[in-house]
Design an enzyme around this catalytic site. Structure first.
Site, PDB file in Angstrom:
ATOM      1  CD  GLN A 126      -2.544   1.232   2.709  1.00  0.00           C
ATOM      2  OE1 GLN A 126      -2.119   0.608   3.680  1.00  0.00           O
ATOM      3  NE2 GLN A 126      -3.651   1.937   2.735  1.00  0.00           N
ATOM      4  N   GLY A 127       0.855   1.968  -1.097  1.00  0.00           N
ATOM      5  CA  GLY A 127       1.671   3.175  -1.208  1.00  0.00           C
ATOM      6  C   GLY A 127       0.849   4.436  -1.021  1.00  0.00           C
ATOM      7  CB  SER A 129       2.258   6.964   4.519  1.00  0.00           C
ATOM      8  OG  SER A 129       1.119   6.450   5.153  1.00  0.00           O
ATOM      9  CD  GLU A 244     -13.395  -6.093   5.546  1.00  0.00           C
ATOM     10  OE1 GLU A 244     -14.351  -6.320   6.309  1.00  0.00           O
ATOM     11  OE2 GLU A 244     -13.204  -6.705   4.476  1.00  0.00           O
ATOM     12  CB  SER A 387      -2.902   8.049  14.570  1.00  0.00           C
ATOM     13  OG  SER A 387      -3.585   9.290  14.592  1.00  0.00           O
ATOM     14  CG  ASN A 388      -5.644   4.730  18.732  1.00  0.00           C
ATOM     15  OD1 ASN A 388      -5.918   4.168  17.662  1.00  0.00           O
ATOM     16  ND2 ASN A 388      -5.425   4.070  19.846  1.00  0.00           N
ATOM     17  CD  GLU A 389      -3.088  10.252  18.883  1.00  0.00           C
ATOM     18  OE1 GLU A 389      -2.627   9.681  17.876  1.00  0.00           O
ATOM     19  OE2 GLU A 389      -2.992   9.775  20.022  1.00  0.00           O
TER      20      GLU A 389
HETATM   21  C1  LIG Z   1       4.380  -0.043  11.297  1.00  0.00           C
HETATM   22  C2  LIG Z   1       3.688   0.865  10.322  1.00  0.00           C
HETATM   23  C3  LIG Z   1       3.255   0.355   9.119  1.00  0.00           C
HETATM   24  C4  LIG Z   1       2.672   1.186   8.173  1.00  0.00           C
HETATM   25  N1  LIG Z   1       2.314   0.675   6.951  1.00  0.00           N
HETATM   26  C5  LIG Z   1       1.880   1.505   5.987  1.00  0.00           C
HETATM   27  C6  LIG Z   1       1.631   1.038   4.653  1.00  0.00           C
HETATM   28  O1  LIG Z   1       1.795  -0.149   4.365  1.00  0.00           O
HETATM   29  N2  LIG Z   1       1.256   1.915   3.721  1.00  0.00           N
HETATM   30  C7  LIG Z   1       1.058   3.240   3.998  1.00  0.00           C
HETATM   31  O2  LIG Z   1       0.690   3.972   3.115  1.00  0.00           O
HETATM   32  N3  LIG Z   1       1.289   3.721   5.237  1.00  0.00           N
HETATM   33  C8  LIG Z   1       1.688   2.893   6.241  1.00  0.00           C
HETATM   34  N4  LIG Z   1       1.941   3.380   7.501  1.00  0.00           N
HETATM   35  C9  LIG Z   1       1.864   4.829   7.730  1.00  0.00           C
HETATM   36  C10 LIG Z   1       0.764   5.264   8.676  1.00  0.00           C
HETATM   37  O3  LIG Z   1      -0.446   5.231   8.054  1.00  0.00           O
HETATM   38  C11 LIG Z   1       1.170   6.662   9.194  1.00  0.00           C
HETATM   39  O4  LIG Z   1       2.253   6.484  10.073  1.00  0.00           O
HETATM   40  C12 LIG Z   1       0.047   7.354   9.904  1.00  0.00           C
HETATM   41  O5  LIG Z   1      -0.893   7.799   8.982  1.00  0.00           O
HETATM   42  C13 LIG Z   1       0.538   8.554  10.729  1.00  0.00           C
HETATM   43  O6  LIG Z   1       1.281   9.422   9.950  1.00  0.00           O
HETATM   44  P1  LIG Z   1       2.708   9.958  10.412  1.00  0.00           P
HETATM   45  O7  LIG Z   1       3.512   8.790  10.779  1.00  0.00           O
HETATM   46  O8  LIG Z   1       3.209  10.853   9.382  1.00  0.00           O
HETATM   47  O9  LIG Z   1       2.422  10.763  11.741  1.00  0.00           O
HETATM   48  P2  LIG Z   1       1.890  12.252  11.820  1.00  0.00           P
HETATM   49  O10 LIG Z   1       0.721  12.410  10.949  1.00  0.00           O
HETATM   50  O11 LIG Z   1       3.008  13.181  11.692  1.00  0.00           O
HETATM   51  O12 LIG Z   1       1.352  12.271  13.317  1.00  0.00           O
HETATM   52  C14 LIG Z   1       2.201  12.396  14.455  1.00  0.00           C
HETATM   53  C15 LIG Z   1       1.296  12.408  15.674  1.00  0.00           C
HETATM   54  O13 LIG Z   1       0.404  13.509  15.618  1.00  0.00           O
HETATM   55  C16 LIG Z   1      -0.945  13.082  15.698  1.00  0.00           C
HETATM   56  N5  LIG Z   1      -1.799  13.939  14.895  1.00  0.00           N
HETATM   57  C17 LIG Z   1      -1.667  14.204  13.581  1.00  0.00           C
HETATM   58  N6  LIG Z   1      -2.621  15.041  13.184  1.00  0.00           N
HETATM   59  C18 LIG Z   1      -3.377  15.316  14.255  1.00  0.00           C
HETATM   60  C19 LIG Z   1      -4.540  16.112  14.493  1.00  0.00           C
HETATM   61  N7  LIG Z   1      -5.101  16.803  13.507  1.00  0.00           N
HETATM   62  N8  LIG Z   1      -5.054  16.137  15.727  1.00  0.00           N
HETATM   63  C20 LIG Z   1      -4.496  15.432  16.738  1.00  0.00           C
HETATM   64  N9  LIG Z   1      -3.405  14.659  16.572  1.00  0.00           N
HETATM   65  C21 LIG Z   1      -2.865  14.603  15.354  1.00  0.00           C
HETATM   66  C22 LIG Z   1      -0.901  11.671  15.213  1.00  0.00           C
HETATM   67  O14 LIG Z   1      -1.984  10.918  15.680  1.00  0.00           O
HETATM   68  C23 LIG Z   1       0.412  11.185  15.769  1.00  0.00           C
HETATM   69  O15 LIG Z   1       0.248  10.824  17.092  1.00  0.00           O
HETATM   70  C24 LIG Z   1       2.505   2.558   8.467  1.00  0.00           C
HETATM   71  C25 LIG Z   1       2.922   3.059   9.690  1.00  0.00           C
HETATM   72  C26 LIG Z   1       3.521   2.229  10.621  1.00  0.00           C
HETATM   73  C27 LIG Z   1       3.973   2.811  11.923  1.00  0.00           C
END
Ligand SMILES: Cc1cc2nc3c(=O)[nH]c(=O)nc-3n(C[C@H](O)[C@H](O)[C@H](O)COP(=O)(O)OP(=O)(O)OC[C@H]3O[C@@H](n4cnc5c(N)ncnc54)[C@H](O)[C@@H]3O)c2cc1C
Lengths: 402, 377
Positions: A126-127, A129, A244, A387-389
């Site tokens: 899944q591409g 992020s 889903e 994320s949970n947030e």
């Molecule tokens: C092990 C793992 C596997 C993954 N696999 C895939 C994959 O296969 N394909 C893919 O596309 N992506 C994948 N991801 C990416 C994942 O979807 C992102 O990590 C996720 O969307 C969070 O983005 P970020 O890491 O940039 O954190 P950020 O968006 O930078 O967030 C950092 C923190 O800020 C919080 N935050 C952000 N915005 C807000 C807001 N508006 N209000 C309150 N809190 C906020 C977040 O909840 C988090 O706690 C994976 C991630 C992990 C850790």
């Protein structure tokens, strides 16, 4: 309201249970039971066994190869899969792209890709992020420029789970910078063997290798690999992330982990008695058990609503939020259960084939070997997949109207 | 009543913080871990030069004096620096056992070497069945001639693999969990019958299992009283628990600072994450919990030096239980607020998180200390 299974449902459960327990290869079962590393082959071998039985894609319509089960049957199947120590089925093809192609794909795309997903012939990743686009997914900047009968893709994807195994990636790319940022996104299928695709591993905090950076440099993608309309990829992505509900809470797996916890607590000792007899520890287990049961009943209520024809709503956020909290709570208790054995790190657990705690290795029982790593690693569950947030934000806005 | 640091204490703090800022860091840590024994001997020698290994040792024995508070200040900085050197095992556990339990001759024989960085120590008190209970001892010490013969297996002894001398608890009389009948022995790691299985720990340190197979020691190997060693062992482990709480506070401060920096710098939805109030509140909570842990760690350090033993014990348990609870919260929050970056090996946050987690599982976990406090009441 009736919490009992009908005789037919019992019979179904027994049929599934008998088959799964008899068919799971012992070496794979052992890895799952001990929380050890699974490699591509483990997944593929097992998924093909399920495919042969016709059970690999419970959520797909019958005409595309699904088994045509009711929600209750699907629920029982999930439960039995976990109980039989099945590896997680790799969701990218089965639960993400498959349903997307069924909904949005052209006839040619369906014919080309769906059978190969069912047979585990293509491994999808899944591409979505990017370094600059995580929670704010719509701000993604990987570009796809139309050039005759193909697109040229440039950019970087990150956190891509198991991209090192992947034959294909479904990706969100920017095809226009006009209008709202959600409006210029398209959904593309990219062959990972195309020149210009580079996968670089990212080591996780537990030392594992499951996520990657994927660099895309002048990657030529045939225009026929566009899913849905150009610039309408956001609709596709929203469908993919939202349709889903099954399994998103991980209830069946959490139940299995609770069994593991009980098993470990029965083997560990405290003051000369099994830990499982300790009132304080039992209370902690009971607390988690309550949360898990509440989650399961909530999931079943939502599924009943759906079966009665209500369209799935943002309630899925409850399942993701609470589901990961319960999973992480269990990893904490597992860590506590093994006492100071949690310290011991056997680097062998990162290898493809761990022989088990060797005599000349650290004197710790097999059951404790992955407990700490699992606790560290599983923090990811409340980060990925929204994320949970972000889930709390959805609940606040879409359900509570705040 | 006075909670301000003396000039001398400020000096220790500033020097330690400067050292870990300028001369340590994640890359150095990785290098140290890869060295034989899992830490850097040259760095250890520098610890000695800076007088850190002499803390708590009287001046006439090569020490610089000072007490638990000075050591706590140092450990806080070590927490922030993620040091992998065997400080807790050698200086805190080993040093306490020798200072409080050894004869005048043995102290004069060993403490100068400890202060100079030439003597590494480990304390092997735990066993496979003992969980966090120091009194649960199966290892036996049978009186034989003028000395003793030791048999048994001790588990997960911090830095046992590099120790020159290993202190062990063994049963000289009584049944498995009796409080009486335990004796602490200081065993030469190279003595016949001693085998150490050394391994890495999940937080990047080293530990080992110590097998004692008919190990002969003389009477002079006894630390403290024969049959009355539990008290000494508990004092050493309580001191380590109190000081580990200080190390934890240092890690919490580093995680809070690192997370706040990240929230300021990382942008999503067109603004810094730090603009989101939901995240501001989480960071504020981390800060508050860090300060509370720090306060209890200082209190527990003060209480370890002299005074009433029950007060010392209670303070150690309170600080350690708090460090466990706050550590879990802060570690998890720091990872969560870093998003995907939080679960990588590349960023410091994961390494802090792991060390903080394992501090909770060292010297009695949170459940153990809560139960102990309940039983004391
Ligand atoms: C092990 C793992 C596997 C993954 N696999 C895939 C994959 O296969 N394909 C893919 O596309 N992506 C994948 N991801 C990416 C994942 O979807 C992102 O990590 C996720 O969307 C969070 O983005 P970020 O890491 O940039 O954190 P950020 O968006 O930078 O967030 C950092 C923190 O800020 C919080 N935050 C952000 N915005 C807000 C807001 N508006 N209000 C309150 N809190 C906020 C977040 O909840 C988090 O706690 C994976 C991630 C992990 C850790």
């Amino acid at each position: 309201m009736d919490l009992n299974l009908t005789p037919e449902e019992f019979a179904f459960r027994d049929e599934v249970r008998t088959f799964l327990r008899a068919s799971i290869p012992p070496a794979i079962k052992r890895k799952v039971d001990l929380g050890l590393k699974l490699v591509k082959d483990d997944y593929v071998v097992w998924q093909r066994i399920l495919h042969e039985r016709g059970w690999i894609a419970p959520g797909w319509p019958k005409e595309y190869g699904g088994p045509g089960w009711s929600p209750v049957q699907r629920y029982l199947f999930e439960e039995e899969l976990a109980a039989a120590s099945s590896p997680r089925l790799i969701t990218f093809g089965l639960k993400m792209l498959g349903p997307v192609l069924i909904e949005f794909g052209t006839e040619a795309q369906k014919q080309r890709f769906l059978p190969r997903i069912l047979a585990s012939e293509d491994w999808w990743c899944q591409g979505f992020s990017e370094p600059g686009a995580g929670s704010d997914l719509a701000s993604l900047t990987t570009r796809a420029d139309r050039d005759g009968d193909h697109y040229v893709v440039n950019g970087q994807k990150t956190w891509t789970t198991l991209a090192q195994y992947a034959d294909w990636m479904f990706a969100l790319v920017r095809t226009s910078n006009e209008g709202r940022k959600q409006q210029g996104i398209s959904f593309l299928l990219i062959d990972m063997k195309t020149p210009g695709v580079t996968v670089r591993p990212i080591k996780t905090l537990d030392g594992g290798q499951e996520i990657n950076d994927v660099f895309l440099e002048n990657v030529k993608v045939p225009a026929e690999n566009l899913v849905g309309r150009e610039n309408d990829g956001w609709t596709v992505a929203k469908f993919l992330l939202g349709h889903e509900r099954f399994g998103i809470a991980g209830v069946a797996r959490s139940k299995k982990q609770m069994d593991r916890l009980r098993d470990i607590a029965a083997r560990e000792t405290k003051r000369g008695r099994p830990l499982i007899e300790d009132a304080r520890f039992r209370e902690r287990m009971a607390e988690i058990e309550i949360e898990l049961t509440a989650l399961e009943m909530t999931e079943l209520r939502l599924l009943s609503d759906e079966a009665a024809g209500r369209k799935p709503g943002p309630e899925a956020s409850i399942l993701k939020l609470k589901g990961t909290q319960v999973q992480q709570g269990i990893t904490e208790l597992l860590l506590e259960a093994v006492g100071n054995r949690a310290h011991v790190f056997d680097p062998g657990i990162l290898e493809d084939d761990w022989p088990g705690a060797a005599n000349d290795g650290p004197a710790i029982p097999e059951y404790a070997a992955t407990v700490a790593s699992h606790y560290f690693n599983w923090r990811k569950a409340s980060i990925y997949g929204g994320s949970n947030e972000i889930q709390r934000g959805i609940i606040a806005k879409a359900i509570l109207g705040l | 009543m006075n909670f301000t640091f003396s000039d001398e204490q400020i000096l220790i703090r500033d020097m330690a913080e400067r050292f870990f800022r300028d001369d340590y860091g994640l890359e150095a840590r990785r290098r140290h871990q890869a060295l034989p024994g899992g830490f850097c001997r040259d760095t250890w020698a520098r610890f000695a030069d800076m007088g850190w290994l002499a803390l708590g040792i009287p001046e006439d024995l090569g020490g610089v004096g000072g007490g638990a508070v000075e050591t706590a200040i140092l450990l806080e900085a070590m927490g922030g620096g993620l040091a992998v050197e065997p400080f807790l095992s050698t200086v805190v556990l080993g040093g306490t056992l020798i200072s409080e339990g050894a004869s005048t001759e043995v102290r004069a024989d060993l403490l100068p070497g400890l202060a100079a960085g030439d003597l590494l120590l480990s304390f092997a008190y735990s066993e496979a069945q003992s969980r966090h209970d120091l009194n649960d001892v199966r290892t036996t010490a049978r009186a034989d001639g003028g000395g003793f013969v030791l048999d048994g297996v001790k588990t997960v002894a911090l830095h046992a693999g590099t120790a020159d001398r290993i202190a062990v608890t063994a049963r000289t009389s009584g049944a498995e969990r009796d409080a009486g009948g335990i004796t602490v022995f200081l065993v030469d790691a190279g003595a016949p019958g001693v085998t150490v299985t050394d391994y890495p720990t999940v937080d990047g340190l080293r530990a080992g299992d110590v097998t004692l197979d008919g190990v002969r020691v003389g009477k002079d190997a006894v630390l403290g009283e024969v049959d009355g060693g539990l008290d000494l062992a508990e004092r050493a482990v309580d001191r380590a628990a109190a000081l580990a709480a200080a190390e934890a506070a240092g890690i919490m401060a580093a995680l809070t600072r690192g997370t706040v920096d990240y929230l300021k710098q990382r942008r999503q939805f067109g603004r810094p994450l730090g603009d989101f109030q939901a995240l501001q509140h989480r960071a504020a909570e981390m800060y508050v919990e860090t300060e509370l842990t720090r306060s209890l760690a200082y209190m527990a350090a003060v209480r370890q030096d002299g005074g009433d033993p029950a007060t010392a014990r209670r303070a150690a348990s309170q600080a350690k239980a708090k460090a466990g609870q706050a550590g879990r919260l802060i570690g998890q929050e720091a990872v969560q607020l870093h998003g995907g970056m939080g679960v990588t090996d590349e960023m410091p946050v994961g390494h802090y998180f792991k060390r903080l987690t394992m501090i909770d599982h060292s010297f009695g976990d949170r459940s153990y200390h809560l139960e102990r406090l309940t039983d004391m009441a």
